[in-house]
Design a protein around this motif. Sequence first.
Motif, PDB file in Angstrom:
ATOM      1  N   THR A  81       0.831  -1.207   0.000  1.00  0.00           N
ATOM      2  CA  THR A  81       0.000   0.000   0.000  1.00  0.00           C
ATOM      3  C   THR A  81       0.864   1.254   0.000  1.00  0.00           C
ATOM      4  N   MET A  82       1.903   1.269   0.822  1.00  0.00           N
ATOM      5  CA  MET A  82       2.786   2.439   0.887  1.00  0.00           C
ATOM      6  C   MET A  82       3.570   2.614  -0.414  1.00  0.00           C
ATOM      7  N   PHE A  83       4.133   1.538  -0.935  1.00  0.00           N
ATOM      8  CA  PHE A  83       4.912   1.632  -2.173  1.00  0.00           C
ATOM      9  C   PHE A  83       4.029   2.066  -3.338  1.00  0.00           C
ATOM     10  N   ARG A  84       2.833   1.510  -3.397  1.00  0.00           N
ATOM     11  CA  ARG A  84       1.896   1.853  -4.483  1.00  0.00           C
ATOM     12  C   ARG A  84       1.507   3.328  -4.389  1.00  0.00           C
ATOM     13  N   ALA A  85       1.169   3.801  -3.189  1.00  0.00           N
ATOM     14  CA  ALA A  85       0.771   5.197  -2.993  1.00  0.00           C
ATOM     15  C   ALA A  85       1.908   6.155  -3.339  1.00  0.00           C
ATOM     16  N   ALA A  86       3.135   5.729  -3.106  1.00  0.00           N
ATOM     17  CA  ALA A  86       4.302   6.576  -3.389  1.00  0.00           C
ATOM     18  C   ALA A  86       4.688   6.555  -4.868  1.00  0.00           C
ATOM     19  N   GLY A  87       4.099   5.647  -5.631  1.00  0.00           N
ATOM     20  CA  GLY A  87       4.425   5.556  -7.052  1.00  0.00           C
ATOM     21  C   GLY A  87       5.732   4.822  -7.327  1.00  0.00           C
ATOM     22  N   ILE A  88       6.191   4.040  -6.359  1.00  0.00           N
ATOM     23  CA  ILE A  88       7.429   3.266  -6.512  1.00  0.00           C
ATOM     24  C   ILE A  88       7.250   2.268  -7.651  1.00  0.00           C
ATOM     25  N   ARG A  89       8.242   2.200  -8.526  1.00  0.00           N
ATOM     26  CA  ARG A  89       8.176   1.267  -9.670  1.00  0.00           C
ATOM     27  C   ARG A  89       9.055   0.044  -9.469  1.00  0.00           C
ATOM     28  N   LYS A  90      10.142   0.198  -8.696  1.00  0.00           N
ATOM     29  CA  LYS A  90      11.069  -0.909  -8.447  1.00  0.00           C
ATOM     30  C   LYS A  90      11.347  -1.011  -6.957  1.00  0.00           C
ATOM     31  N   VAL A  91      11.247  -2.235  -6.433  1.00  0.00           N
ATOM     32  CA  VAL A  91      11.616  -2.514  -5.054  1.00  0.00           C
ATOM     33  C   VAL A  91      12.781  -3.487  -5.115  1.00  0.00           C
ATOM     34  N   LEU A  92      13.924  -3.052  -4.598  1.00  0.00           N
ATOM     35  CA  LEU A  92      15.139  -3.875  -4.619  1.00  0.00           C
ATOM     36  C   LEU A  92      15.441  -4.353  -3.207  1.00  0.00           C
ATOM     37  N   TRP A  93      15.480  -5.657  -3.052  1.00  0.00           N
ATOM     38  CA  TRP A  93      15.688  -6.295  -1.764  1.00  0.00           C
ATOM     39  C   TRP A  93      17.121  -6.807  -1.686  1.00  0.00           C
ATOM     40  N   TYR A  94      17.742  -6.684  -0.519  1.00  0.00           N
ATOM     41  CA  TYR A  94      19.067  -7.261  -0.335  1.00  0.00           C
ATOM     42  C   TYR A  94      19.347  -7.555   1.123  1.00  0.00           C
ATOM     43  N   CYS A  95      20.257  -8.498   1.309  1.00  0.00           N
ATOM     44  CA  CYS A  95      20.790  -8.815   2.624  1.00  0.00           C
ATOM     45  C   CYS A  95      22.300  -8.858   2.462  1.00  0.00           C
ATOM     46  N   SER A  96      22.972  -9.636   3.240  1.00  0.00           N
ATOM     47  CA  SER A  96      24.417  -9.692   3.121  1.00  0.00           C
ATOM     48  C   SER A  96      24.842 -10.208   1.747  1.00  0.00           C
ATOM     49  N   SER A  97      24.279 -11.347   1.325  1.00  0.00           N
ATOM     50  CA  SER A  97      24.660 -11.944   0.041  1.00  0.00           C
ATOM     51  C   SER A  97      23.530 -11.949  -0.991  1.00  0.00           C
ATOM     52  N   SER A  98      22.307 -11.721  -0.547  1.00  0.00           N
ATOM     53  CA  SER A  98      21.092 -11.798  -1.372  1.00  0.00           C
ATOM     54  C   SER A  98      20.829 -13.209  -1.893  1.00  0.00           C
ATOM     55  N   ARG A  99      21.353 -14.199  -1.191  1.00  0.00           N
ATOM     56  CA  ARG A  99      21.078 -15.586  -1.581  1.00  0.00           C
ATOM     57  C   ARG A  99      20.035 -16.236  -0.690  1.00  0.00           C
ATOM     58  N   GLY A 100      19.685 -15.619   0.411  1.00  0.00           N
ATOM     59  CA  GLY A 100      18.700 -16.175   1.342  1.00  0.00           C
ATOM     60  C   GLY A 100      17.566 -15.191   1.552  1.00  0.00           C
ATOM     61  N   ARG A 101      17.777 -14.277   2.482  1.00  0.00           N
ATOM     62  CA  ARG A 101      16.738 -13.307   2.823  1.00  0.00           C
ATOM     63  C   ARG A 101      16.356 -12.433   1.637  1.00  0.00           C
ATOM     64  N   GLY A 102      17.343 -11.963   0.870  1.00  0.00           N
ATOM     65  CA  GLY A 102      17.049 -11.083  -0.269  1.00  0.00           C
ATOM     66  C   GLY A 102      16.187 -11.755  -1.311  1.00  0.00           C
ATOM     67  N   THR A 103      16.572 -12.964  -1.697  1.00  0.00           N
ATOM     68  CA  THR A 103      15.819 -13.701  -2.707  1.00  0.00           C
ATOM     69  C   THR A 103      14.433 -14.079  -2.190  1.00  0.00           C
ATOM     70  N   ARG A 104      14.364 -14.506  -0.940  1.00  0.00           N
ATOM     71  CA  ARG A 104      13.081 -14.892  -0.335  1.00  0.00           C
ATOM     72  C   ARG A 104      12.130 -13.682  -0.293  1.00  0.00           C
ATOM     73  N   ALA A 105      12.622 -12.544   0.176  1.00  0.00           N
ATOM     74  CA  ALA A 105      11.781 -11.342   0.278  1.00  0.00           C
ATOM     75  C   ALA A 105      11.300 -10.893  -1.097  1.00  0.00           C
ATOM     76  N   ALA A 106      12.204 -10.871  -2.067  1.00  0.00           N
ATOM     77  CA  ALA A 106      11.813 -10.473  -3.425  1.00  0.00           C
ATOM     78  C   ALA A 106      10.772 -11.436  -3.979  1.00  0.00           C
ATOM     79  N   GLY A 107      10.914 -12.716  -3.675  1.00  0.00           N
ATOM     80  CA  GLY A 107       9.932 -13.701  -4.119  1.00  0.00           C
ATOM     81  C   GLY A 107       8.584 -13.496  -3.463  1.00  0.00           C
ATOM     82  N   TRP A 108       8.581 -13.276  -2.155  1.00  0.00           N
ATOM     83  CA  TRP A 108       7.315 -13.028  -1.458  1.00  0.00           C
ATOM     84  C   TRP A 108       6.605 -11.803  -2.028  1.00  0.00           C
ATOM     85  N   PHE A 109       7.368 -10.737  -2.250  1.00  0.00           N
ATOM     86  CA  PHE A 109       6.735  -9.520  -2.762  1.00  0.00           C
ATOM     87  C   PHE A 109       6.271  -9.713  -4.209  1.00  0.00           C
TER      88      PHE A 109
END
Length: 156
Positions: A81-109
């Motif tokens: 809701t917040m990202f949509r209202a702000a007009g965000i077009r890209k959400v980039l997720w990352y953690c230390s390596s982006s092989r666990g939390r980053g990939t999981r979060a991007a997948g969930w979103f």
Amino acid sequence: MMASSAEPQNAAPWHAAYPVPMSQPRGMSREAVLEMMKEAVAGKDYILVDLRRADHEGGTIRGSINLPAQSLHPTLSTLYTMFRAAGIRKVLWYCSSSRGRGTRAAGWFSDYLADHGDADIESLVLEGGVTGWAAGGSHYVGWMDGYDESFWINAK
């Protein structure tokens, strides 16, 4: 006897309480992210989400918000809701390596976006995470807030 703060070795990982992401999010290289950062406005055109919690040392990529991965899944609808209202077009997720939390979060979103028929927002993962970003050298660390060189030297 004092209770240990460490999780038992046979404890399920924190993400086991949530569904496995169905989407395989697209990765974005640090070079492409840096070019985007130079041309677009953080918080308006895109948002970087640092998913680290206890390992948030060493600095973060400029303009990132910190949303620890462990608290992410229950907040997806609010974030959307917040990202949509702000007009965000890209959400980039990352953690230390982006092989666990980053990939999981991007997948969930990505799954959330697909479930809501939203093709206007893209959920991406930063390839290599913040470790890969910092390893890119001075050109990249110059785009970090709270950069601590000693942390990255010791992390090698």
